[in-house]
Design a protein around this motif. Structure first.
Motif, PDB file in Angstrom:
ATOM      1  N   GLU A  69      -1.390  -5.808  11.477  1.00  0.00           N
ATOM      2  CA  GLU A  69      -1.374  -4.594  10.652  1.00  0.00           C
ATOM      3  C   GLU A  69      -0.100  -3.810  10.932  1.00  0.00           C
ATOM      4  OE1 GLU A  69      -3.688  -0.389  10.554  1.00  0.00           O
ATOM      5  OE2 GLU A  69      -4.962  -2.193  10.485  1.00  0.00           O
ATOM      6  N   SER A  76       2.945  -0.896   8.764  1.00  0.00           N
ATOM      7  CA  SER A  76       3.214  -0.017   7.627  1.00  0.00           C
ATOM      8  C   SER A  76       4.675  -0.086   7.232  1.00  0.00           C
ATOM      9  CB  SER A  76       2.843   1.436   7.955  1.00  0.00           C
ATOM     10  OG  SER A  76       1.461   1.546   8.183  1.00  0.00           O
ATOM     11  N   ASP A 131      -1.792  -7.989   0.671  1.00  0.00           N
ATOM     12  CA  ASP A 131      -2.235  -6.799  -0.041  1.00  0.00           C
ATOM     13  C   ASP A 131      -1.638  -5.566   0.616  1.00  0.00           C
ATOM     14  OD1 ASP A 131      -3.788  -8.339  -1.726  1.00  0.00           O
ATOM     15  OD2 ASP A 131      -5.567  -8.183  -0.441  1.00  0.00           O
ATOM     16  N   ALA A 151      -2.041  -1.425   1.030  1.00  0.00           N
ATOM     17  CA  ALA A 151      -2.754  -0.164   0.842  1.00  0.00           C
ATOM     18  C   ALA A 151      -1.682   0.913   0.751  1.00  0.00           C
ATOM     19  CB  ALA A 151      -3.702   0.091   2.007  1.00  0.00           C
ATOM     20  N   GLU A 181      -4.498   0.541  -4.167  1.00  0.00           N
ATOM     21  CA  GLU A 181      -4.514  -0.815  -3.636  1.00  0.00           C
ATOM     22  C   GLU A 181      -3.599  -1.674  -4.492  1.00  0.00           C
ATOM     23  OE1 GLU A 181      -5.936  -1.959  -0.919  1.00  0.00           O
ATOM     24  OE2 GLU A 181      -6.761   0.023  -0.429  1.00  0.00           O
ATOM     25  N   THR A 200       0.618   0.068   3.774  1.00  0.00           N
ATOM     26  CA  THR A 200       0.028  -0.513   4.979  1.00  0.00           C
ATOM     27  C   THR A 200      -0.374  -1.949   4.691  1.00  0.00           C
ATOM     28  OG1 THR A 200      -0.783   1.633   5.692  1.00  0.00           O
ATOM     29  CG2 THR A 200      -1.807  -0.294   6.680  1.00  0.00           C
ATOM     30  N   ASP A 213      -2.495  -4.983   5.872  1.00  0.00           N
ATOM     31  CA  ASP A 213      -3.636  -5.312   6.728  1.00  0.00           C
ATOM     32  C   ASP A 213      -3.344  -6.586   7.512  1.00  0.00           C
ATOM     33  OD1 ASP A 213      -5.082  -3.138   5.926  1.00  0.00           O
ATOM     34  OD2 ASP A 213      -6.078  -4.198   4.282  1.00  0.00           O
ATOM     35  N   SER A 214      -3.924  -6.662   8.715  1.00  0.00           N
ATOM     36  CA  SER A 214      -3.758  -7.879   9.513  1.00  0.00           C
ATOM     37  C   SER A 214      -4.505  -9.026   8.843  1.00  0.00           C
ATOM     38  CB  SER A 214      -4.283  -7.661  10.926  1.00  0.00           C
ATOM     39  OG  SER A 214      -5.647  -7.302  10.883  1.00  0.00           O
ATOM     40  N   THR A 215      -3.933 -10.214   8.979  1.00  0.00           N
ATOM     41  CA  THR A 215      -4.570 -11.404   8.403  1.00  0.00           C
ATOM     42  C   THR A 215      -5.527 -12.013   9.424  1.00  0.00           C
ATOM     43  OG1 THR A 215      -2.702 -12.747   9.127  1.00  0.00           O
ATOM     44  CG2 THR A 215      -2.627 -11.861   6.890  1.00  0.00           C
TER      45      THR A 215
END
Length: 708
Positions: free
Chosen positions: A274, A276, A315, A317, A338, A376, A378-380
């Protein structure tokens, strides 16, 4: 009548004590007939009708002939042009890929594995040997744990701490004989060949004896790490250095890699932690506006549009903040969205209506609108590897449409308002003046524009084109006397102000000297000067009262035909002589009692006729009066009199001048010839009381031939 006249004469003689002659015969004598033929009072401030716009003002004294006051009000809604739409784009790169929390990687090789790979001949577990002789070994492979977070990664910043611990029964390295202990971190490429991951690590100043550890910090900037790697160990060994030893096949050479906390990468096929992406889209505000605060009109279709193309295979955010944009609650605008990953289309569009919104909080001038975007990632998940590059980005296009403001406080570049077009029809009955006569208006005059802008305060410039037109469509334009330019006036930052164009600076008297019937105005207001603070409130009206106010003197060599109620002042006099009295004419004079408080030279002509039409026609024939239609009695210059003072003037008249008294009615008209200088304007009044004294000879001709 003749008997009555003789008896009267006898009585007069008796009363005077005169003796009659013995044979008096028919007497004859001269007597006077007095006829009032003129009684005119010309107040030069009342030459026009009472309901005209020529008024007697407090200042209408001295050299003043006319006091003129007229006013016209015009209004025009203030407007600020819509701003120019603007579009800005920004590529927001993911930047260095965050590799935080990478797990430590360990490698282990037992003494049995090492000896086999190095080609040593040793007995079994637990057996004692007198010694293990020195030897040289190459590329002993030490397997390592998998780097679970990556398939591969190109490091931009960071590294690892390497710790090697020798728990085997032999020492490694023979640096005195330059058989250095060397560690190589390698991986197998697609062709099945081993390639170095980092440069070889050589212990050139020591050996790694049994029971010892060696540590080193390895900078990985620019290096590529792989999921599966191994250590290759090579170099020399002194064995047990001549000592006996018990064989321990399961003792280990342990390698530990501990990655630094601030690891980042430029390229990777990896699980993504994660992180930004922070960036700013800056929209340059319309160059015409610097805003402290501005409200967008409610009914306006203004909007801000965001178009985002996500080229990152993750993706996003997206959190948007626009600190200088408010929506009625004094809170800065923010929102969350999103954005799909690139492999899922990666497109996003958003339209933000701006009607009723506010830009700025009044504390600082806005030149730009900043859109702060925080994306942001997201972690995979486990085994979810993404091919990612630090230059991968998402593309933001922000468009600010044209804005119409309902309120502005700021600095604006000049904006022309709609032209105010107005005309003042002068309700003035000017004195009739001979065409071509030399005259001019002098004195104090001004055109004043009283401006009110409601709640708005808009500095700028006012340009006025004022043009006077007379009945002959001659025209004179208002200009500055010195420069010859039409007025350009700076407007102060105030809700109301007055601009005065005085006759000291502007040619107002020239405008009036053509005896205008109307003055046309075009007023161009330019709002804003690019420097001063402006306050604009939509709906405010630019109210302009255009006032013409003059107290004027007339400097002239001109004939003035006095008029009253729009009609020529021609008197009808009931004065009748019979023919015998006319035939008995001996002499006649016009005894003129007059006052002249005008302060200037006044001449007059008295026109006599038994036809009103003839008088009317000939009043205007100053230089070529038809003496067959009228008789003219010329009055020389009237001396100036003091207020309340009367003077007398005797004018000889001919018999022909009185022949119009033979009819039932005589029509009398007059015209004034005015001679005044620039510094001695026309004012006051002229009063003319004319008494004709006609001397006739009383004789037998008059009495009738001796009748008794």
């Amino acid at each position: 009548m003749k008997k009555w006249l003789i008896s009267s004469i006898v009585i007069i003689l008796l009363l005077t004590g005169c003796s009659l002659p013995e044979n008096p015969g028919m007497p004859s004598w001269d007597t006077k007939l007095s006829l009032y033929i003129l009684n005119d009072n010309y107040n030069l401030l009342e030459l026009a009708t009472e309901d005209s716009s020529i008024v007697v003002t407090e200042a209408a004294s001295g050299d003043t002939v006319l006091g003129i006051y007229q006013e016209e009000t015009s209004s025009q809604e203030l407007s600020m042009g819509v701003t120019e739409p603007t579009t800005e784009t920004e590529y927001m790169e993911i930047g260095e890929i965050d590799l935080q929390d990478m797990d430590a990687v360990d490698g282990v090789i037992t003494f049995g594995e090492f000896s086999e790979s190095a080609g040593l001949t040793i007995p079994g577990q637990g057996e004692t040997v007198p010694e293990i002789a020195p030897f040289i070994f190459e590329d002993v492979s030490q397997a390592m744990d998998t780097v679970s977070e990556i398939q591969w990664v190109e490091i931009s910043h960071g590294g690892f701490d390497l710790v090697i611990t020798n728990n085997m029964i032999i020492g490694l390295g023979d640096y005195l004989n330059e058989e250095y202990l060397t560690f190589s971190l390698v991986y197998m490429n697609n062709e099945g060949e081993l390639e170095n991951v980092i440069p070889d690590i050589e212990l050139t100043d020591r050996n790694l004896e049994s029971g010892e550890s060696y540590s080193i910090a390895v900078d990985l900037a620019g290096e590529v790490l792989y999921r599966d790697m191994q250590f290759l160990i090579s170099g020399g060994s002194l064995g047990t250095n001549g000592a006996s030893a018990v064989i321990e096949l399961y003792d280990e050479l342990v390698t530990s890699i501990d990655f630094w906390d601030d690891m980042t990468a430029t390229n990777a096929e990896a699980r993504i932690a994660e992180q930004s992406i922070l960036d700013t889209v800056t929209i340059a505000f319309d160059d015409n506006y610097l805003i402290y605060t501005a409200e967008v009109a409610e009914e306006n279709d203004s909007q801000m549009m965001l178009h985002i193309e996500n080229s990152i295979d993750v993706d996003l955010a997206l959190h948007i903040e626009i600190p200088d944009l408010y929506f009625g609650n004094d809170e800065q605008y923010s929102n969350d969205f999103e954005i799909p990953r690139s492999s899922n289309g990666g497109l996003f569009d958003f339209v933000l209506p701006l009607g009723g919104s506010q830009f700025g909080n009044g504390t600082a001038l806005l030149e730009t609108i900043n859109i702060y975007a925080t994306a942001t990632i997201d972690s995979t998940g486990e085994d979810d590897f993404r091919l990612i590059n630090a230059s991968d980005s998402y593309y933001v296009e922000s468009e600010l449409s044209a804005l119409e403001f309902s309120y502005i406080r700021g600095v604006i570049q000049p904006q022309e308002q709609d032209i105010i077009v107005e005309a003042i029809d002068l309700e003035v009955d000017f004195p009739e003046i001979e065409e071509g006569a030399q005259f001019m208006f002098v004195g104090e005059s001004e055109i004043r524009i009283d401006v009110n802008t409601g709640n708005s305060q808009i500095p700028g410039e006012l340009v006025i084109e004022a043009t006077a037109y007379n009945q002959a469509d001659e025209m004179v334009q208002l200009v500055n006397i010195d420069s010859g330019e039409i007025p350009h006036i700076e407007i102060p930052a105030a809700p109301s102000f007055s601009i005065v164009f005085s006759s000291d600076e502007y040619n107002i008297n020239d405008l009036l000297s053509i005896l205008p019937v109307r003055i046309e105005f075009e007023v161009l207001v330019t709002a804003g000067d690019g420097v001063s603070e402006v306050i604009f409130q939509q709906g405010d009206m630019l109210m302009a009262d255009i006032v013409l106010e003059s107290t004027l003197a007339l400097a002239a060599d001109a004939w003035v035909i006095p008029m009253r109620d729009g009609e020529l002042m021609i008197q009808e006099e009931e004065i009748a002589l019979d023919t015998s009295e006319y035939d008995a004419f001996q002499s006649a004079t016009l005894k003129l009692e007059y006052t002249n408080t005008t302060g200037v030279g006044v001449y007059a002509d008295i026109l006599l006729s038994n036809s009103e039409a003839n008088v009317r026609d000939e009043l205007y024939n100053f230089d070529s009066t038809n003496l067959e239609k009228v008789d003219v009695i010329s009055v020389p210059a009237l001396e100036e009199t003091l207020e309340g003072e009367t003077k007398e003037l005797i004018i000889e008249i001919n018999q022909s001048d009185i022949d119009y008294f033979l009819g039932n009615y005589t029509y009398v008209g007059s015209r004034l010839h005015l001679l005044s200088g620039e510094n001695s304007g026309l004012s006051g009044e002229v009063q003319l009381i004319g008494q004709a004294e006609i001397v006739i000879r009383v004789s037998s001709d008059l009495i009738g031939g001796g009748e008794e």
